[in-house]
Write a protein that holds these residues in place. Structure first.
Motif, PDB file in Angstrom:
ATOM      1  N   PHE A 311       0.835  -1.192   0.000  1.00 40.32           N
ATOM      2  CA  PHE A 311       0.000   0.000   0.000  1.00 40.32           C
ATOM      3  C   PHE A 311       0.878   1.254   0.000  1.00 40.32           C
ATOM      4  O   PHE A 311       0.660   2.191  -0.783  1.00 40.32           O
ATOM      5  CB  PHE A 311      -0.920  -0.018   1.223  1.00 40.32           C
ATOM      6  CG  PHE A 311      -1.852   1.154   1.301  1.00 40.32           C
ATOM      7  CD1 PHE A 311      -3.022   1.190   0.563  1.00 40.32           C
ATOM      8  CD2 PHE A 311      -1.558   2.236   2.127  1.00 40.32           C
ATOM      9  CE1 PHE A 311      -3.887   2.279   0.633  1.00 40.32           C
ATOM     10  CE2 PHE A 311      -2.406   3.323   2.207  1.00 40.32           C
ATOM     11  CZ  PHE A 311      -3.579   3.341   1.459  1.00 40.32           C
ATOM     12  N   LYS A 312       1.892   1.287   0.873  1.00 37.90           N
ATOM     13  CA  LYS A 312       2.792   2.444   0.932  1.00 37.90           C
ATOM     14  C   LYS A 312       3.521   2.643  -0.392  1.00 37.90           C
ATOM     15  O   LYS A 312       3.645   3.771  -0.890  1.00 37.90           O
ATOM     16  CB  LYS A 312       3.821   2.263   2.054  1.00 37.90           C
ATOM     17  CG  LYS A 312       3.331   2.620   3.422  1.00 37.90           C
ATOM     18  CD  LYS A 312       4.482   2.883   4.385  1.00 37.90           C
ATOM     19  CE  LYS A 312       5.431   1.723   4.464  1.00 37.90           C
ATOM     20  NZ  LYS A 312       6.509   1.952   5.459  1.00 37.90           N
ATOM     21  N   GLN A 313       4.025   1.548  -0.948  1.00 31.22           N
ATOM     22  CA  GLN A 313       4.775   1.667  -2.197  1.00 31.22           C
ATOM     23  C   GLN A 313       3.876   2.165  -3.332  1.00 31.22           C
ATOM     24  O   GLN A 313       4.307   2.966  -4.167  1.00 31.22           O
ATOM     25  CB  GLN A 313       5.394   0.325  -2.568  1.00 31.22           C
ATOM     26  CG  GLN A 313       6.536  -0.094  -1.658  1.00 31.22           C
ATOM     27  CD  GLN A 313       7.496  -1.033  -2.339  1.00 31.22           C
ATOM     28  OE1 GLN A 313       7.093  -1.852  -3.154  1.00 31.22           O
ATOM     29  NE2 GLN A 313       8.764  -0.916  -2.014  1.00 31.22           N
ATOM     30  N   TYR A 314       2.646   1.695  -3.347  1.00 27.81           N
ATOM     31  CA  TYR A 314       1.703   2.103  -4.388  1.00 27.81           C
ATOM     32  C   TYR A 314       1.355   3.579  -4.239  1.00 27.81           C
ATOM     33  O   TYR A 314       1.343   4.336  -5.221  1.00 27.81           O
ATOM     34  CB  TYR A 314       0.447   1.247  -4.295  1.00 27.81           C
ATOM     35  CG  TYR A 314      -0.595   1.543  -5.347  1.00 27.81           C
ATOM     36  CD1 TYR A 314      -0.337   1.303  -6.695  1.00 27.81           C
ATOM     37  CD2 TYR A 314      -1.837   2.052  -4.994  1.00 27.81           C
ATOM     38  CE1 TYR A 314      -1.294   1.573  -7.668  1.00 27.81           C
ATOM     39  CE2 TYR A 314      -2.795   2.323  -5.952  1.00 27.81           C
ATOM     40  CZ  TYR A 314      -2.512   2.083  -7.287  1.00 27.81           C
ATOM     41  OH  TYR A 314      -3.461   2.359  -8.249  1.00 27.81           O
ATOM     42  N   VAL A 315       1.112   4.008  -3.012  1.00 23.53           N
ATOM     43  CA  VAL A 315       0.740   5.408  -2.773  1.00 23.53           C
ATOM     44  C   VAL A 315       1.905   6.345  -3.054  1.00 23.53           C
ATOM     45  O   VAL A 315       1.726   7.432  -3.624  1.00 23.53           O
ATOM     46  CB  VAL A 315       0.241   5.590  -1.329  1.00 23.53           C
ATOM     47  CG1 VAL A 315       0.077   7.071  -0.984  1.00 23.53           C
ATOM     48  CG2 VAL A 315      -1.090   4.866  -1.138  1.00 23.53           C
ATOM     49  N   MET A 316       3.111   5.946  -2.672  1.00 21.44           N
ATOM     50  CA  MET A 316       4.263   6.838  -2.754  1.00 21.44           C
ATOM     51  C   MET A 316       5.031   6.714  -4.065  1.00 21.44           C
ATOM     52  O   MET A 316       6.173   7.176  -4.167  1.00 21.44           O
ATOM     53  CB  MET A 316       5.209   6.570  -1.579  1.00 21.44           C
ATOM     54  CG  MET A 316       4.586   6.832  -0.221  1.00 21.44           C
ATOM     55  SD  MET A 316       3.856   8.495  -0.082  1.00 21.44           S
ATOM     56  CE  MET A 316       5.333   9.516  -0.203  1.00 21.44           C
TER      57      MET A 316
END
Length: 373
Positions: A311-316
């Protein structure tokens, strides 16, 4: 009682790019003939104790070494080699057929005329119904084994630990681009257990794929295959499912070689930004679906660890603030089984931790600025 290694302990061990090793990388010897390999086998040869499961696709440069590593195993129990070729076009199939002709009682090929992976069908779908062993040893066609007692040691550990569903060991990671090798996933110097949180939290990197051996739990085979249907990768979900069913055992000997950046391998493909972001998005959806199939199993909530990572990698991902906000909303939209409020609480905790670290670093930064002035 075996010591159990936690997620935090396992995080300190390199899962890629370990300390470089000196000397040549080991390779398996030329295999003995079939009669010699089977000479010490005991029991019913029609019901092998172990099934070696090998997936191959355009591994013409590697598949013979993989098969040699399987055939070098010295055991008291029968084993079979089920090798699936997914319609290779580079001579892989012909090499498999030649080995199967030389070892007809050991090697059982599954040869596809139409590529199944392109139709979103995993090779394990074809292998599990025909494999006869109660222990499954996994290795892809571009990796290989280098220790003759690998299967014997793993089966002995399963026999001594009835609750164990997974057994593995470190690997020699070989980077083809750099022609360098190192030891990865060496968690301890003796036999130990890894917690489900460690296996799941490290997102499939905790166990090198050619080191993985798992117990066939007949009542769960169909559920396992269904739980990650449509996922972008198989290894993580296979490891996670089996780790949730029982104990994960580790022993210290690096008995296999895992190739990084081999031609056509997964690691060689993860270079493009768009490919990587699509992978992160697909993993979000796949972990959510997988959780829906496994949430009644103990420790299933540890799946929030890898979910939040992707989720973090996708958002950032690189982009504007508006694009990241859009990814944030889309990311939450992929969740149908996992609780969005839990993900949001992880976001808040992560942001608070970053702010705390920044505040703690500020006095030191100020002193550095003054000294520089």
């Amino acid at each position: 009682m075996l010591a159990e290694l936690s997620y935090s302990q396992a995080q300190g061990t390199p899962v890629t790019g370990g300390t470089l090793e000196e000397g040549p990388i080991p390779v398996p010897p030329a295999p003995a003939d079939e009669a010699t390999i089977m000479a010490d086998w005991e029991g019913n040869l029609s019901t092998p104790r172990v099934s070696v499961m090998c997936f191959a696709f355009n591994h013409g440069d590697y598949i013979a070494m993989a098969l040699d590593g399987f055939l070098m195993q010295r055991t008291r129990f029968p084993f079979e080699i089920v090798v699936h070729d997914d319609a290779s076009t580079d001579g892989t199939r012909e090499i498999i057929e030649e080995y199967a002709a030389r070892y007809p009682s050991i090697i059982r090929p599954i040869l596809q005329d139409v590529n199944q992976y392109s139709q979103h069908v995993w090779p394990i779908t074809f292998c599990m119904p025909v494999m006869r062993g109660d222990i499954i040893a996994y290795c892809e066609g571009d990796d290989y084994w280098v220790k003759a007692d690998k299967l014997a040691r793993q089966v002995a550990l399963f026999d001594a630990n009835p609750r164990a569903t997974v057994c593995f060991h470190p690997a020699i990671e070989y980077d083809e681009h750099r022609d360098e090798h190192s030891i990865i996933c060496r968690y301890a110097d003796s036999v130990a257990r890894l917690s489900p949180e460690a296996i799941i939290g490290l997102r499939g990197g905790s166990i090198p794929s050619p080191a993985l051996t798992f117990r066939r739990v007949e009542s769960h085979v169909d559920a396992m295959l269904e739980s990650y249907r449509g996922a972008p990768i198989m290894d993580f979900f296979l490891q996670a499912y089996m780790a949730l069913l029982g104990e994960t055992l580790y022993y210290e000997d690096a008995a296999c070689v895992y190739r990084r950046n081999a031609k056509g391998s997964w690691t060689s493909q993860q270079q493009d930004h768009e490919v990587e972001q699509r992978y992160q998005r697909d993993m979000l959806a796949a972990i959510d679906t997988f959780y829906g199939a496994t949430r009644t199993l103990p420790e299933a909530d540890t799946l929030y660890i890898p979910l939040y990572h992707y989720f973090k990698q996708y958002v950032m991902a690189p982009g504007t603030t508006q694009q990241r906000l859009a990814n944030f909303r889309r990311g939450l939209g992929y969740l149908h089984h996992m609780q969005r409020n839990k993900v949001l609480s992880l976001v808040r905790r992560d942001m608070f931790a970053k702010l705390t670290r920044r505040k703690a670093a500020t006095p030191g930064q100020a002193k550095d600025t003054e000294a520089a002035a």
